[in-house]
Design an enzyme around this catalytic site. Sequence first.
Site, short mmCIF file in Angstrom:
data_model
loop_
_atom_site.label_atom_id
_atom_site.label_comp_id
_atom_site.label_asym_id
_atom_site.label_seq_id
_atom_site.Cartn_x
_atom_site.Cartn_y
_atom_site.Cartn_z
CE LYS A 1 67.77 21.36 -40.03
NZ LYS A 1 68.53 21.87 -41.17
NE ARG B 1 70.12 15.84 -42.27
CZ ARG B 1 70.57 16.67 -41.33
NH1 ARG B 1 70.23 16.52 -40.08
NH2 ARG B 1 71.37 17.66 -41.66
NE ARG C 1 76.70 26.57 -39.64
CZ ARG C 1 75.72 25.70 -39.85
NH1 ARG C 1 74.55 25.88 -39.31
NH2 ARG C 1 75.91 24.64 -40.61
NE ARG D 1 78.09 21.58 -38.84
CZ ARG D 1 76.80 21.39 -39.04
NH1 ARG D 1 75.91 22.09 -38.37
NH2 ARG D 1 76.38 20.49 -39.90
NE ARG E 1 76.03 19.84 -44.16
CZ ARG E 1 76.25 21.00 -43.55
NH1 ARG E 1 77.35 21.69 -43.82
NH2 ARG E 1 75.40 21.46 -42.68
P1 AMP Z 1 73.23 18.89 -38.93
O1 AMP Z 1 73.97 19.41 -37.74
O2 AMP Z 1 71.77 18.67 -38.67
O3 AMP Z 1 73.48 19.71 -40.18
O4 AMP Z 1 73.82 17.41 -39.23
C1 AMP Z 1 75.18 17.22 -39.55
C2 AMP Z 1 75.36 15.85 -40.16
O5 AMP Z 1 74.99 14.84 -39.21
C3 AMP Z 1 74.53 15.55 -41.38
O6 AMP Z 1 75.11 16.07 -42.58
C4 AMP Z 1 74.51 14.02 -41.37
O7 AMP Z 1 75.75 13.48 -41.80
C5 AMP Z 1 74.39 13.73 -39.88
N1 AMP Z 1 72.98 13.67 -39.46
C6 AMP Z 1 72.35 14.49 -38.59
N2 AMP Z 1 71.07 14.13 -38.43
C7 AMP Z 1 70.88 13.06 -39.25
C8 AMP Z 1 69.74 12.26 -39.56
N3 AMP Z 1 68.54 12.49 -39.02
N4 AMP Z 1 69.93 11.25 -40.44
C9 AMP Z 1 71.13 10.98 -40.99
N5 AMP Z 1 72.22 11.72 -40.76
C10 AMP Z 1 72.11 12.75 -39.89
#
Ligand code: AMP
Length: 193
Positions: A13, A88, A127, A139, A150
């Site tokens: 993404k 999400r 990554r 991260r 996740r």
């Molecule tokens: P990402 O960078 O999109 O993989 O997001 C990293 C983390 O941020 C996720 O594992 C969640 O803990 C939190 N997060 C990001 N976007 C959302 C969302 N739309 N709803 C809930 N938690 C989110």
Amino acid sequence: MKLVLLGAPGSGKGTQAQMIVQQLNISHLSTGEMLRSSIVMKHPVGLSVQSVMESGGLVPDDIIVSIVVDRITNGIPRCGYVLDGFPRTLAQAVAFDSALHLLGSELDHVIELAVQSDALVERILNRAAEAHAKGQTRRADDVPEVLKSRMLAYASQTAPLRDYYSAQGKLRSVDGMQDPILVSRAIRDAIGM
Ligand code: AMP
């Protein structure tokens, strides 16, 4: 152009969002990036969600919806946006649709990046290793034990959004196993650009 990128962790993404924003001159809204920078800035919202993020869980819907709606209401500088990592959950998708409706707006397309599950874990671990090799901070949630949570959160809470957007006629599924350039081409074909 208002787009959502839907896909499991590691589906590409972030990479595809960066390519789309350059090609279409629209804004990139990554909720994960917004949350990570609010943690770095020691903002109260960031500090309140840090532990749930580090454990691989989802941040509460009301917090994340208000962050995104605030960004969109207070002006996206260019002609549209791509949402990466939002919505999400079904509750987020419904709340976001209502907020857009109040603004007289709606999403144009939701692009699903379809990637086989064994490739996802490999991509994320690569990554993390690449970031480490470049001397960048890894991260905190790109580690095997958190990855499992996740992936489970995606399967149980996010994957049902496919049906939600499919019922709206907005879902476009793209083969995310291809080379990133080909994925990008497939996305533009899917949205008629
Ligand atoms: P990402 O960078 O999109 O993989 O997001 C990293 C983390 O941020 C996720 O594992 C969640 O803990 C939190 N997060 C990001 N976007 C959302 C969302 N739309 N709803 C809930 N938690 C989110």
